[in-house]
Design a protein around this motif. Structure first.
Motif, mmCIF file in Angstrom:
data_model
loop_
_atom_site.group_PDB
_atom_site.id
_atom_site.type_symbol
_atom_site.label_atom_id
_atom_site.label_comp_id
_atom_site.label_asym_id
_atom_site.label_seq_id
_atom_site.Cartn_x
_atom_site.Cartn_y
_atom_site.Cartn_z
ATOM 1 N N VAL A 56 13.717 7.261 8.938
ATOM 2 C CA VAL A 56 13.499 5.875 8.516
ATOM 3 C C VAL A 56 12.148 5.747 7.822
ATOM 4 O O VAL A 56 12.042 5.139 6.753
ATOM 5 N N TYR A 57 11.107 6.330 8.395
ATOM 6 C CA TYR A 57 9.786 6.198 7.783
ATOM 7 C C TYR A 57 9.675 7.002 6.491
ATOM 8 O O TYR A 57 8.951 6.606 5.568
ATOM 9 N N MET A 58 10.428 8.091 6.383
ATOM 10 C CA MET A 58 10.477 8.808 5.103
ATOM 11 C C MET A 58 11.143 7.917 4.051
ATOM 12 O O MET A 58 10.694 7.848 2.914
ATOM 13 N N GLY B 75 0.821 -1.219 0.000
ATOM 14 C CA GLY B 75 0.000 0.000 0.000
ATOM 15 C C GLY B 75 0.848 1.260 0.000
ATOM 16 O O GLY B 75 0.540 2.228 -0.703
ATOM 17 N N ILE B 76 1.911 1.262 0.764
ATOM 18 C CA ILE B 76 2.822 2.417 0.798
ATOM 19 C C ILE B 76 3.437 2.624 -0.578
ATOM 20 O O ILE B 76 3.552 3.758 -1.055
ATOM 21 N N ALA B 77 3.829 1.536 -1.233
ATOM 22 C CA ALA B 77 4.409 1.627 -2.577
ATOM 23 C C ALA B 77 3.428 2.249 -3.564
ATOM 24 O O ALA B 77 3.832 2.909 -4.520
ATOM 25 N N ARG B 78 2.123 2.072 -3.306
ATOM 26 C CA ARG B 78 1.084 2.676 -4.161
ATOM 27 C C ARG B 78 0.759 4.104 -3.727
ATOM 28 O O ARG B 78 -0.120 4.736 -4.297
ATOM 29 N N GLY B 79 1.438 4.596 -2.683
ATOM 30 C CA GLY B 79 1.226 5.974 -2.243
ATOM 31 C C GLY B 79 0.119 6.152 -1.221
ATOM 32 O O GLY B 79 -0.346 7.266 -1.011
ATOM 33 N N ILE C 71 11.259 4.637 4.102
ATOM 34 C CA ILE C 71 10.324 3.552 3.798
ATOM 35 C C ILE C 71 9.265 4.045 2.809
ATOM 36 O O ILE C 71 8.913 3.342 1.858
ATOM 37 N N TRP C 72 8.769 5.250 3.015
ATOM 38 C CA TRP C 72 7.791 5.843 2.105
ATOM 39 C C TRP C 72 8.356 5.896 0.679
ATOM 40 O O TRP C 72 7.688 5.549 -0.277
ATOM 41 N N GLN C 73 9.619 6.280 0.579
ATOM 42 C CA GLN C 73 10.252 6.417 -0.734
ATOM 43 C C GLN C 73 10.644 5.070 -1.345
ATOM 44 O O GLN C 73 10.652 4.925 -2.566
ATOM 45 N N ALA C 74 11.007 4.101 -0.511
ATOM 46 C CA ALA C 74 11.603 2.861 -1.014
ATOM 47 C C ALA C 74 10.708 1.636 -0.900
ATOM 48 O O ALA C 74 11.150 0.532 -1.221
ATOM 49 N N ALA C 75 9.481 1.798 -0.463
ATOM 50 C CA ALA C 75 8.612 0.630 -0.263
ATOM 51 C C ALA C 75 8.469 -0.195 -1.535
ATOM 52 O O ALA C 75 8.368 -1.425 -1.474
ATOM 53 N N ALA D 185 -0.930 6.839 2.106
ATOM 54 C CA ALA D 185 -0.337 7.397 3.326
ATOM 55 C C ALA D 185 -0.887 6.732 4.592
ATOM 56 O O ALA D 185 -0.164 6.586 5.584
ATOM 57 N N ASN D 186 -2.156 6.333 4.569
ATOM 58 C CA ASN D 186 -2.734 5.694 5.762
ATOM 59 C C ASN D 186 -2.040 4.369 6.073
ATOM 60 O O ASN D 186 -1.977 3.947 7.225
ATOM 61 N N ARG D 187 -1.500 3.701 5.054
ATOM 62 C CA ARG D 187 -0.756 2.449 5.284
ATOM 63 C C ARG D 187 0.568 2.737 5.998
ATOM 64 O O ARG D 187 1.009 1.945 6.821
ATOM 65 N N LEU D 188 1.175 3.882 5.691
ATOM 66 C CA LEU D 188 2.401 4.265 6.381
ATOM 67 C C LEU D 188 2.105 4.520 7.861
ATOM 68 O O LEU D 188 2.876 4.097 8.731
ATOM 69 N N ALA D 189 0.988 5.154 8.145
ATOM 70 C CA ALA D 189 0.602 5.395 9.543
ATOM 71 C C ALA D 189 0.381 4.067 10.271
ATOM 72 O O ALA D 189 0.804 3.906 11.425
ATOM 73 N N GLU D 190 -0.261 3.107 9.611
ATOM 74 C CA GLU D 190 -0.465 1.783 10.222
ATOM 75 C C GLU D 190 0.868 1.088 10.472
ATOM 76 O O GLU D 190 1.076 0.504 11.541
ATOM 77 N N LEU D 191 1.751 1.146 9.480
ATOM 78 C CA LEU D 191 3.068 0.518 9.620
ATOM 79 C C LEU D 191 3.831 1.154 10.778
ATOM 80 O O LEU D 191 4.451 0.460 11.577
#
Length: 183
Positions: free
Chosen positions: A54-56, A13-17, A58-62, A19-25
């Motif tokens: 790190v989470y930035m 989900g993060i790879a698809r952009g 992950i957002w970029q590299a998922a 953002a709510n998946r990043l919050a869950e992760l």
């Protein structure tokens, strides 16, 4: 802690952009990653900054995470470890190394209150580290838990860089064999 399928779903989900998946992760993994970062970057404020970085990342590299390469948690831990080591190296470049603090490296590495180390068998790690010569053990801990470069270690131990490489290579091979034997 979430299972591999959940983490994989969130990374997809993060790879698809999404953002709510990043919050869950973040909610599921930040305590473990923060603990890992804090073991390397002992300054809590800087560790919190590294965690955000790190989470930035992950957002970029998922999208680069490949399930066939292994489970998601080790991938996330690698991102956190690398960012923490980079942070320590930047600090060392500005302030100089803090290699001789008199701290018991093994005790800090195997802190029983550190939830980030749950994935390791602390007793086995302690036993295997205990089998190493103290200078080799300290070299491994400084390199892989504190992010010290081979050059820093060469200065600290007053040995050539190639000797440090040999120490690290042999020590890690010994640790691997020992941990495999007790697992």
């Amino acid at each position: 802690m979430a299972d591999d399928a959940t983490l994989h779903r969130l990374l997809s989900g993060i790879a698809r952009g999404e953002a709510n998946r990043l919050a869950e992760l973040y909610d599921l993994t930040s305590p473990k990653l923060y603990g890992l970062i804090l073991r390397i970057q002992r300054d809590r404020g800087l560790a919190e900054d590294v965690l955000q970085d790190v989470y930035m990342r992950i957002w970029q590299a998922a999208g680069s995470y490949k399930p066939e390469a292994g489970p998601p948690l080790p991938w996330l831990c690698t991102v956190a470890r690398n960012r923490a080591i980079d942070s320590v190296r930047r600090k060392v470049e500005h302030q100089g190394p803090e290699l001789d603090t008199g701290e018991d490296w093994v005790a800090r590495l195997i802190d029983p209150h550190d939830g980030a180390a749950d994935f390791m068998d602390r007793n086995a790690l302690l036993a295997c580290l205990g089998r190493l010569d103290p200078k080799y053990r300290d070299c491994v801990v400084l390199a892989y838990c504190e992010g010290q470069s081979r050059e820093d270690l060469a200065r600290h131990f007053d040995r050539p860089v190639n000797t440090i490489k040999t120490w690290l290579h042999r020590s890690l091979a010994g640790l691997k064999s020992c941990l495999e034997a007790v697992s």
